[in-house]
Design a protein around this motif. Structure first.
Motif, mmCIF file in Angstrom:
data_model
loop_
_atom_site.group_PDB
_atom_site.id
_atom_site.type_symbol
_atom_site.label_atom_id
_atom_site.label_comp_id
_atom_site.label_asym_id
_atom_site.label_seq_id
_atom_site.Cartn_x
_atom_site.Cartn_y
_atom_site.Cartn_z
ATOM 1 N N ARG A 187 1.081 -1.179 0.036
ATOM 2 C CA ARG A 187 -0.002 -0.004 0.217
ATOM 3 C C ARG A 187 0.889 1.261 0.127
ATOM 4 O O ARG A 187 0.540 2.290 -0.699
ATOM 5 C CB ARG A 187 -0.883 -0.027 1.056
ATOM 6 C CG ARG A 187 -1.926 -0.929 1.218
ATOM 7 C CD ARG A 187 -2.763 -1.147 2.406
ATOM 8 N NE ARG A 187 -3.399 0.011 2.473
ATOM 9 C CZ ARG A 187 -4.554 0.143 2.499
ATOM 10 N NH1 ARG A 187 -5.449 -0.584 2.175
ATOM 11 N NH2 ARG A 187 -5.460 1.355 2.676
ATOM 12 N N LEU A 188 1.743 1.392 0.807
ATOM 13 C CA LEU A 188 2.686 2.394 0.755
ATOM 14 C C LEU A 188 3.354 2.683 -0.261
ATOM 15 O O LEU A 188 3.539 3.938 -0.910
ATOM 16 C CB LEU A 188 3.725 2.241 1.974
ATOM 17 C CG LEU A 188 3.187 2.118 3.528
ATOM 18 C CD1 LEU A 188 4.249 2.014 4.399
ATOM 19 C CD2 LEU A 188 2.315 3.603 3.823
ATOM 20 N N LEU A 189 3.879 1.549 -0.839
ATOM 21 C CA LEU A 189 4.715 1.797 -2.307
ATOM 22 C C LEU A 189 3.697 2.193 -3.444
ATOM 23 O O LEU A 189 4.282 2.802 -4.473
ATOM 24 C CB LEU A 189 5.422 0.514 -2.546
ATOM 25 C CG LEU A 189 6.589 0.068 -1.695
ATOM 26 C CD1 LEU A 189 7.178 -1.211 -2.047
ATOM 27 C CD2 LEU A 189 7.676 1.203 -1.737
ATOM 28 N N GLU A 190 2.579 1.954 -3.357
ATOM 29 C CA GLU A 190 1.479 2.593 -4.318
ATOM 30 C C GLU A 190 0.998 3.960 -4.014
ATOM 31 O O GLU A 190 0.235 4.535 -4.990
ATOM 32 C CB GLU A 190 0.483 1.455 -4.381
ATOM 33 C CG GLU A 190 0.530 0.265 -4.860
ATOM 34 C CD GLU A 190 -0.602 -0.827 -4.450
ATOM 35 O OE1 GLU A 190 -1.596 -0.487 -4.035
ATOM 36 O OE2 GLU A 190 -0.463 -2.038 -4.795
ATOM 37 N N ASP A 191 1.429 4.415 -2.949
ATOM 38 C CA ASP A 191 1.084 5.702 -2.561
ATOM 39 C C ASP A 191 1.989 6.824 -2.901
ATOM 40 O O ASP A 191 2.986 6.945 -2.176
ATOM 41 C CB ASP A 191 0.490 5.958 -1.052
ATOM 42 C CG ASP A 191 -0.069 7.136 -0.640
ATOM 43 O OD1 ASP A 191 0.243 8.342 -1.166
ATOM 44 O OD2 ASP A 191 -0.893 7.099 0.283
ATOM 45 N N ASP A 192 1.770 7.765 -3.709
ATOM 46 C CA ASP A 192 2.887 8.713 -4.155
ATOM 47 C C ASP A 192 3.218 9.801 -3.007
ATOM 48 O O ASP A 192 4.282 10.320 -3.083
ATOM 49 C CB ASP A 192 2.447 9.550 -5.368
ATOM 50 C CG ASP A 192 2.366 8.713 -6.686
ATOM 51 O OD1 ASP A 192 2.915 7.786 -6.687
ATOM 52 O OD2 ASP A 192 1.491 9.137 -7.611
#
Length: 121
Positions: free
Chosen positions: A25-30
């Motif tokens: 989730r974190l890696l998908e959140d710019d």
């Protein structure tokens, strides 16, 4: 012997699964992905699993860097912390962790906010 939060969360394998999804989730959140660009994510996931297992009263002692040293160079703001904490809570919901146990995890993590947040908004 009473059951610990670690036990209620399902132990190391279940915590590792939560951590994997959490970092996904974190890696998908710019808004926050840039904090993880230069990290070995396998190592990061292992450290986070160890950390959460430790704060959940598991049979694990966290051996990573202290929170302040590990985060001071990142210039994490209160807003960044809130985004990351929200992803953690939403991941716990996704894994059907009950409300009381989610609150206990979030309270434990919130206890490190002053060490993690190193910049103003």
């Amino acid at each position: 012997m009473s059951e610990t939060l670690y036990d209620r969360l399902g132990g190391e394998d279940a915590i590792a699964a939560v951590v994997d999804r959490f970092y996904g989730r974190l890696l998908e959140d710019d808004r926050v992905a840039h904090f993880f660009e230069d990290l070995d994510m396998q190592d990061q996931r292992a450290h986070q699993t160890q950390f959460l297992s430790s704060v959940a009263d598991g049979p694990v002692e966290y051996s990573g860097a202290d929170m302040e040293s590990a985060h001071e160079h990142l210039e994490i703001t209160p807003s960044d912390f809130d985004v990351i904490a929200t992803h953690l809570e939403e991941t716990l919901v996704e894994f059907d962790v009950d409300e009381a146990d989610r609150a206990a995890v979030m309270e434990a993590v919130a206890g490190y906010e002053d060490d993690i947040v190193t910049a103003a908004d």
